[in-house]
Every structure is written in structure tokens, then in C-alpha cells.
Design a protein around this motif. Sequence first.
Motif, PDB file in Angstrom:
ATOM      1  N   VAL A  54       0.825  -1.211   0.000  1.00  0.00           N
ATOM      2  CA  VAL A  54       0.000   0.000   0.000  1.00  0.00           C
ATOM      3  C   VAL A  54       0.861   1.264   0.000  1.00  0.00           C
ATOM      4  O   VAL A  54       0.489   2.281  -0.622  1.00  0.00           O
ATOM      5  CB  VAL A  54      -0.973  -0.004   1.195  1.00  0.00           C
ATOM      6  N   MET A  55       2.006   1.222   0.651  1.00  0.00           N
ATOM      7  CA  MET A  55       2.896   2.379   0.610  1.00  0.00           C
ATOM      8  C   MET A  55       3.555   2.499  -0.765  1.00  0.00           C
ATOM      9  O   MET A  55       3.756   3.617  -1.272  1.00  0.00           O
ATOM     10  CB  MET A  55       3.966   2.267   1.706  1.00  0.00           C
ATOM     11  N   GLY A  56       3.866   1.344  -1.396  1.00  0.00           N
ATOM     12  CA  GLY A  56       4.458   1.381  -2.731  1.00  0.00           C
ATOM     13  C   GLY A  56       3.488   1.899  -3.772  1.00  0.00           C
ATOM     14  O   GLY A  56       3.859   2.709  -4.636  1.00  0.00           O
ATOM     15  N   LEU A  57       2.237   1.457  -3.725  1.00  0.00           N
ATOM     16  CA  LEU A  57       1.275   1.944  -4.709  1.00  0.00           C
ATOM     17  C   LEU A  57       0.942   3.414  -4.455  1.00  0.00           C
ATOM     18  O   LEU A  57       0.687   4.171  -5.407  1.00  0.00           O
ATOM     19  CB  LEU A  57       0.023   1.071  -4.733  1.00  0.00           C
ATOM     20  N   SER A  58       0.954   3.839  -3.199  1.00  0.00           N
ATOM     21  CA  SER A  58       0.718   5.262  -2.896  1.00  0.00           C
ATOM     22  C   SER A  58       1.840   6.121  -3.453  1.00  0.00           C
ATOM     23  O   SER A  58       1.601   7.207  -4.006  1.00  0.00           O
ATOM     24  CB  SER A  58       0.609   5.462  -1.379  1.00  0.00           C
ATOM     25  N   LYS A  59       3.066   5.646  -3.344  1.00  0.00           N
ATOM     26  CA  LYS A  59       4.208   6.375  -3.899  1.00  0.00           C
ATOM     27  C   LYS A  59       4.113   6.444  -5.418  1.00  0.00           C
ATOM     28  O   LYS A  59       4.374   7.494  -6.029  1.00  0.00           O
ATOM     29  CB  LYS A  59       5.503   5.698  -3.476  1.00  0.00           C
ATOM     30  N   ALA A  60       3.722   5.321  -6.058  1.00  0.00           N
ATOM     31  CA  ALA A  60       3.587   5.309  -7.512  1.00  0.00           C
ATOM     32  C   ALA A  60       2.463   6.235  -7.967  1.00  0.00           C
ATOM     33  O   ALA A  60       2.597   6.933  -8.991  1.00  0.00           O
ATOM     34  CB  ALA A  60       3.317   3.880  -7.989  1.00  0.00           C
ATOM     35  N   LEU A  61       1.358   6.266  -7.236  1.00  0.00           N
ATOM     36  CA  LEU A  61       0.260   7.176  -7.585  1.00  0.00           C
ATOM     37  C   LEU A  61       0.712   8.628  -7.484  1.00  0.00           C
ATOM     38  O   LEU A  61       0.368   9.479  -8.321  1.00  0.00           O
ATOM     39  CB  LEU A  61      -0.947   6.935  -6.673  1.00  0.00           C
ATOM     40  N   THR A  62       1.497   8.925  -6.457  1.00  0.00           N
ATOM     41  CA  THR A  62       1.966  10.299  -6.245  1.00  0.00           C
ATOM     42  C   THR A  62       2.947  10.716  -7.331  1.00  0.00           C
ATOM     43  O   THR A  62       2.852  11.840  -7.866  1.00  0.00           O
ATOM     44  CB  THR A  62       2.626  10.415  -4.861  1.00  0.00           C
ATOM     45  N   GLU A  63       3.874   9.842  -7.663  1.00  0.00           N
ATOM     46  CA  GLU A  63       4.931  10.206  -8.605  1.00  0.00           C
ATOM     47  C   GLU A  63       4.521  10.077 -10.064  1.00  0.00           C
ATOM     48  O   GLU A  63       4.959  10.868 -10.909  1.00  0.00           O
ATOM     49  CB  GLU A  63       6.163   9.319  -8.350  1.00  0.00           C
ATOM     50  N   ASP A 117      -2.728   0.660 -16.647  1.00  0.00           N
ATOM     51  CA  ASP A 117      -2.032   1.494 -15.655  1.00  0.00           C
ATOM     52  C   ASP A 117      -2.163   0.911 -14.248  1.00  0.00           C
ATOM     53  O   ASP A 117      -1.203   0.945 -13.465  1.00  0.00           O
ATOM     54  CB  ASP A 117      -2.600   2.917 -15.679  1.00  0.00           C
ATOM     55  N   LEU A 118      -3.316   0.373 -13.941  1.00  0.00           N
ATOM     56  CA  LEU A 118      -3.541  -0.154 -12.591  1.00  0.00           C
ATOM     57  C   LEU A 118      -2.655  -1.370 -12.296  1.00  0.00           C
ATOM     58  O   LEU A 118      -2.123  -1.501 -11.188  1.00  0.00           O
ATOM     59  CB  LEU A 118      -5.014  -0.535 -12.413  1.00  0.00           C
ATOM     60  N   VAL A 119      -2.496  -2.239 -13.271  1.00  0.00           N
ATOM     61  CA  VAL A 119      -1.732  -3.461 -13.014  1.00  0.00           C
ATOM     62  C   VAL A 119      -0.234  -3.187 -12.856  1.00  0.00           C
ATOM     63  O   VAL A 119       0.526  -4.081 -12.445  1.00  0.00           O
ATOM     64  CB  VAL A 119      -1.951  -4.494 -14.139  1.00  0.00           C
ATOM     65  N   LYS A 120       0.217  -1.979 -13.152  1.00  0.00           N
ATOM     66  CA  LYS A 120       1.620  -1.616 -12.947  1.00  0.00           C
ATOM     67  C   LYS A 120       1.912  -1.224 -11.497  1.00  0.00           C
ATOM     68  O   LYS A 120       3.069  -1.150 -11.096  1.00  0.00           O
ATOM     69  CB  LYS A 120       2.010  -0.456 -13.871  1.00  0.00           C
ATOM     70  N   LEU A 121       0.868  -0.982 -10.732  1.00  0.00           N
ATOM     71  CA  LEU A 121       1.046  -0.568  -9.341  1.00  0.00           C
ATOM     72  C   LEU A 121       1.441  -1.762  -8.470  1.00  0.00           C
ATOM     73  O   LEU A 121       0.978  -2.882  -8.710  1.00  0.00           O
ATOM     74  CB  LEU A 121      -0.244   0.065  -8.810  1.00  0.00           C
ATOM     75  N   PRO A 122       2.273  -1.550  -7.452  1.00  0.00           N
ATOM     76  CA  PRO A 122       2.687  -2.653  -6.556  1.00  0.00           C
ATOM     77  C   PRO A 122       1.492  -3.304  -5.872  1.00  0.00           C
ATOM     78  O   PRO A 122       0.628  -2.620  -5.313  1.00  0.00           O
ATOM     79  CB  PRO A 122       3.597  -1.955  -5.535  1.00  0.00           C
ATOM     80  N   GLY A 123       1.430  -4.630  -5.920  1.00  0.00           N
ATOM     81  CA  GLY A 123       0.370  -5.379  -5.248  1.00  0.00           C
ATOM     82  C   GLY A 123      -0.960  -5.384  -5.958  1.00  0.00           C
ATOM     83  O   GLY A 123      -1.947  -5.869  -5.415  1.00  0.00           O
TER      84      GLY A 123
END
Length: 367
Positions: free
Chosen positions: A204-213, A225-231
Motif C-alpha cells: 500500500v505504501m508502494g502503490l501510494s508512492k507510484a500514484l503520487t509520482e 495502468d492499474l496493473v503496474k502498481l505494486p500489489g
Amino acid sequence: MGEQDSGGGEKAAKAAKEAAGKKAAAKKAAPAKSAAAKKAAPAKSAAAKKAPAKKASAKKPPAKKATAKSAGPVKKATVARAKPTVAPKKASVPVKKAAPAKTVTPKPPSDESRTALVRRARRINRELAEVYPYAHPELDFDNPFQLLVATVLSAQTTDLRVNQTTPALFAKYPTPEDLAAANPEEVEEILRPCGFFRAKTKSVMGLSKALTEDFGGEVPGRLEDLVKLPGVGRKTAFVVLGNAFGRPGITVDTHFQRLVRRWRWTDETDPDKIEAAVGALFPKSDWTDLSHHVIWHGRRICHARKPACGACPIAPLCPAYGEGETDAEKAKKLLKYEKGGFPGQRLKPPQAYLDAGGKAAPPLGAG
């Protein structure tokens, strides 16, 4: 007197001559007898010589016995070599009996056409829509970000447990930027009740960082795009797309996989192949609601270990009927719900609509 003597002398002379003649004849006959004896002796010796041959020929049967004995093991050996060929046939009999596994799961008619399968599948979905008219995601959320995080946290735990955990998480970290900059130890402490809290904190912290950046702090509305997010996999992505963006998608979770295989909609085991096979049976507009109907039914009635077949409203359409409890009263005891409704929902227990002829009951408080 003189004449008588002369006459007697002549008779004596004749008698002497006759005796001499007999002796001569006897002498002549003796060599003939000896010659005949000699001739007979070789004949007897020849016959005697021939006699051993007969004895030798008489000794031949033992030779036959010897050959019979020698031939005997050969025949036995050939029989012994033939036995292994018989043994596999005997061994193959239990294998053939074990192949069907003697399961109580009936198979659909082998002659079910593609058209018949589509009709049966769509009718099941219509029946479930009447039983679960208010089916929706059982995760609590207010925006796409909360639904995305809650779905990731729901792995290997219940939606009820996630709903008890996320309020504290979102109260402290309401945006992707906040969660990306959080202290991992504090996040782990909040997520501990969900199990696998360290791995889930990282996700959840990794996907939050990816969403932010990468996406300006917004959840993207595209599958790629969604499947590229961690988890985040296809299942999580379709949950978000279908329920946060209104874009149809099939959510292939463990309940969905179990039920579509019991209903013989597909024999595939790979989630992506199941998604494609089931999606081909329904219009795209039905995909999201179909996922809710199937998942709700799997959680409440069609359980993994012991389905409540006797309390199932779609039993006549199910080729797996009989795999679970078929007695109506015993099956009702297997239904899963909380007092006053299903876990996290406002529906009455299944008995309410089953006793009403299979019709779904209205929400509590609706009269």
C-alpha cells in the motif's frame, strides 16, 4: 549140411554188407548234419547280433523322456514369460475404476451445445440477481483510492476484517501522498489485524508512492495502468474499474473460480483464462454485477467444503447439485449470515427469501 552152411554164410555176408552200407550212410549223414549245424550257428549268431539292436532301440524311449523333460521347462518358461503381460492388465483395472474418482458431482449432458450453455449461464445470473438484488462490493470505501487500498488488504483475510481496519488507516493517511510519506512501523501496527501486515504495508505504501509520482496522486482508470502498481493484479484492477469508475470487469477471486467450475461454465484453472471464458458467455455490461452475484452466492450458500445444496435457489440449474447437503433443514444450518443480516450487509437471512418461494427479501427497515 554143407548146403545149409553155405546158405547161412551168404545171409551173413548180406547182413554184413547192409551193416557196412548203413555205416557209410551214417558217415555221409554226419557231415551233412554238422554242415547244417554250422550253417545254423551263423544264423543264430546273426540273430544274436541283431538282438542288441532291438534292445538299443528299446532304450530309445528314455531318450524321449529326456527330451520331454527338457521340453517341459521350456514350456514353463514361456508361460512364466507370459505372466507379466497378464499382470499389467489386472493392475490396470483399479486405475480405470479410480479415474472417475467416484465423486458425487454430476456432469452436465455431454451434448450441451454452446447455445444451451449460454442460456443456462445467463439464467443462473438472472436468478441470482433476484436473490441478491443489492449485491455490491463488501468493502467500505468513499473514493477510488480507498477502494484500491482496501482491495489490496483483503487478500488472505475477510472483508469484515478489512472494514474494521481501514477507518483508522484512512483517518491518519487520507491521501496517497500521506500514506507514501508515512512511517512503515506505524502503518504495520495499524494493519496487523489483517495478517501479512509487513507485505501489505509495503504494497500500500508502494502503490501510494507510484500514484503520487506517476499519476499526480490520482487512481488511474485504465487496466494497463492499474496493473503496474505494486500489489495490484487484474482482479484488484477490475474491482476498482467496475465499482469506482463504472467500467465493466470480471472479478475472478476464489469464490468466483469455484462456482463457475461447479456450474461447468468453464474447465479452466488459470484466472485470466477463466475471465476470458466466462466473459464470452455474457454481455460486457453484465460483467460487474455478475461478479457480485457469484461472489455473494459463494460466500453465503455455495461454500467450498460443504455447499448448502438443499437451500440453494438455483439447484435445478446446477450440475454439481448433490456435492453438498441436500436435506433442506440441514442445509439451512449451513448458510452463513449474522443475526439480522449477512456480514456487513442489510439483507435478511437466506431463510427469509427461501421460505418466500425464492424471492429476495427487502432490506431491513424497508417495511
